[in-house]
Design a protein around this motif. Structure first.
Motif, PDB file in Angstrom:
ATOM      1  N   ARG A  50       0.843  -1.219   0.000  1.00 19.85           N
ATOM      2  CA  ARG A  50       0.000   0.000   0.000  1.00 19.85           C
ATOM      3  C   ARG A  50       0.865   1.252   0.000  1.00 19.85           C
ATOM      4  O   ARG A  50       0.558   2.229  -0.673  1.00 19.85           O
ATOM      5  N   ASN A  53       2.300   1.976  -3.384  1.00 22.57           N
ATOM      6  CA  ASN A  53       1.333   2.494  -4.347  1.00 22.57           C
ATOM      7  C   ASN A  53       0.698   3.811  -3.902  1.00 22.57           C
ATOM      8  O   ASN A  53      -0.291   4.255  -4.482  1.00 22.57           O
ATOM      9  N   GLY A  54       1.230   4.396  -2.858  1.00 22.23           N
ATOM     10  CA  GLY A  54       0.740   5.701  -2.402  1.00 22.23           C
ATOM     11  C   GLY A  54      -0.632   5.659  -1.755  1.00 22.23           C
ATOM     12  O   GLY A  54      -1.306   6.687  -1.654  1.00 22.23           O
ATOM     13  N   LEU A  55      -1.056   4.457  -1.297  1.00 27.95           N
ATOM     14  CA  LEU A  55      -2.375   4.363  -0.654  1.00 27.95           C
ATOM     15  C   LEU A  55      -2.276   4.658   0.844  1.00 27.95           C
ATOM     16  O   LEU A  55      -3.257   5.049   1.472  1.00 27.95           O
ATOM     17  N   LEU A  57       0.482   6.737   3.613  1.00 23.84           N
ATOM     18  CA  LEU A  57       1.605   7.681   3.603  1.00 23.84           C
ATOM     19  C   LEU A  57       2.555   7.361   4.752  1.00 23.84           C
ATOM     20  O   LEU A  57       2.133   7.346   5.918  1.00 23.84           O
ATOM     21  N   PRO A  70       5.793   7.811  -4.239  1.00 23.18           N
ATOM     22  CA  PRO A  70       4.344   7.577  -4.231  1.00 23.18           C
ATOM     23  C   PRO A  70       3.586   8.473  -3.250  1.00 23.18           C
ATOM     24  O   PRO A  70       2.367   8.626  -3.379  1.00 23.18           O
ATOM     25  N   ARG A  71       4.290   9.072  -2.279  1.00 24.01           N
ATOM     26  CA  ARG A  71       3.602   9.988  -1.352  1.00 24.01           C
ATOM     27  C   ARG A  71       3.190  11.263  -2.076  1.00 24.01           C
ATOM     28  O   ARG A  71       2.182  11.871  -1.757  1.00 24.01           O
ATOM     29  N   GLY A  74       1.209   9.701  -6.147  1.00 22.74           N
ATOM     30  CA  GLY A  74       0.538   8.404  -6.027  1.00 22.74           C
ATOM     31  C   GLY A  74      -0.187   7.977  -7.291  1.00 22.74           C
ATOM     32  O   GLY A  74      -0.038   6.846  -7.752  1.00 22.74           O
ATOM     33  N   SER A  75      -0.946   8.905  -7.899  1.00 21.34           N
ATOM     34  CA  SER A  75      -1.749   8.454  -9.040  1.00 21.34           C
ATOM     35  C   SER A  75      -0.857   8.208 -10.255  1.00 21.34           C
ATOM     36  O   SER A  75      -1.119   7.290 -11.036  1.00 21.34           O
ATOM     37  N   ARG A  78       0.449   4.762  -9.685  1.00 22.75           N
ATOM     38  CA  ARG A  78      -0.587   3.739  -9.906  1.00 22.75           C
ATOM     39  C   ARG A  78      -0.923   3.553 -11.386  1.00 22.75           C
ATOM     40  O   ARG A  78      -1.376   2.489 -11.791  1.00 22.75           O
TER      41      ARG A  78
END
Ligand code: ATP
Length: 315
Positions: A50, A53-55, A57, A70-71, A74-75, A78
């Motif tokens: 997670r 994938n930046g889900l 932090l 990814p922080r 994130g998108s 992804r």
């Protein structure tokens, strides 16, 4: 950039409230590698996926996926990754094709490209004949193949697989393993695999990281891990007849220990180059040698040694 790692994490910390789920995790994954994160339930594997994938932090530490943090992006990360979660996240009331089209449209594939890619994925994962049936009627193995197809739909550069075979029978497991291997071999995807199944990591992974309680206990290829965990090499020698009890090789340079049981001799030597001298000495002692076999340390042995050392606080 070609040679920089696809994934790099340094001293990563993550908390659920007061509880530290990751405690200073560092690891890196090379392009085109199958990398396995191994560990018992609750070790922190899903949390790591997670974060990558930046889900979630991270509270502290460095994290880089495909050159991005990814922080912050994130998108964008992804867009270039595919994730197979533990619950396959498919819609039972939609057909296989409808599931793929639905998820593909979230990722903004245009209609024509999506149709073509859906057909390719249904064919690759051997689902063409059931493409227009509802997923609720599928076996677990078929659902898992469809979930893999979904994760692969956007041609991701990195594929994250969280326990991809945990509820599958041996036949479906083998099929999924072969698919994972061909995904990497055909298209050079980097695969980040989380598993508690040692044989899965042993079969698929180029390198592994062994985790427990939010910490990485060791990282490397199986060979590197076994070398650092138990220096030297074990060798099994079989003789044509007994007795072999008179045989003693401990005076030979490079032999750490030997023990005789029936017609077999278990030897621990410093390195491979000692073996020819062992054979020479046995022939000199007139022992009828039937076979000499270096014993590979299994991932299971290494894994349990690491977990035991961590439990005793010696690692
Ligand atoms: P499993 O194979 O059981 O899924 P895992 O290695 O993937 O295990 P994680 O799910 O990453 O482990 O969990 C790591 C730690 O964080 C565990 O102690 C878990 O209880 C805790 N944890 C995970 N999700 C949450 C949450 N949503 N809220 C609070 N704690 C959580």
């Amino acid at each position: 950039m070609e040679n920089s790692p696809t994934i790099a994490i340094k001293d990563l910390w993550f908390y659920f409230g007061e509880r530290a789920a990751l405690q200073g995790v560092s690891l890196s994954v090379n392009p085109g590698e199958i990398f396995a994160l191994l560990g018992p339930n609750g070790a922190g594997k899903t949390t790591t996926i997670r974060l990558l994938n930046g889900l979630y932090l991270a509270a502290q530490g460095q994290i880089n996926v495909l050159g991005k943090d990814p922080r912050l992006e994130g998108s964008a990360v992804r867009q270039q990754t595919g994730v197979l979660t533990e619950s396959n996240a498919l819609y039972d009331r939609l057909t296989a094709r409808q599931n793929l089209v639905f998820f593909g449209s979230i990722y903004l594939l245009d209609a024509q490209e999506l149709e073509q890619r859906t057909d390719e994925m249904l064919a690759f994962f051997d689902l063409r004949s059931r493409a227009d049936e509802k997923v609720g009627t599928f076996s677990k193995g078929m659902k898992q193949r469809l979930a893999l197809a979904r994760a692969m739909l956007t041609k991701p550069k990195v594929l994250f697989l969280d326990e991809p075979t945990s509820s599958l029978d041996p036949e479906s497991t083998q099929q999924v393993h072969e698919l994972i291997q061909s995904i990497r071999d055909q298209d050079g995807h980097t695969v980040f695999l989380c598993t508690h199944r040692l044989e899965e990591a042993e079969r698929l992974a180029d390198r592994v990281a062994v985790m427990n309680s939010g910490q990485v206990l060791a990282t490397g290829s199986l060979e590197e891990l076994s070398r650092s965990n138990q220096p030297g090499l074990r060798v099994e020698i079989e003789f044509l007849n007994e007795p072999v009890t008179t045989i003693d090789l401990t005076n030979l340079r490079g032999v750490i220990s030997n023990s005789v049981t029936g017609k077999a001799l278990a030897l621990h030597v410093q390195e491979e180059s000692v073996i020819p001298f062992v054979v020479e000495e046995l022939v000199r002692q007139k022992a009828a040698v039937l076979s000499v076999r270096p014993v590979k340390t299994s991932l299971e042995e290494v894994y349990f040694q690491l977990q035991e050392s961590a439990r005793r606080g010696t690692k």
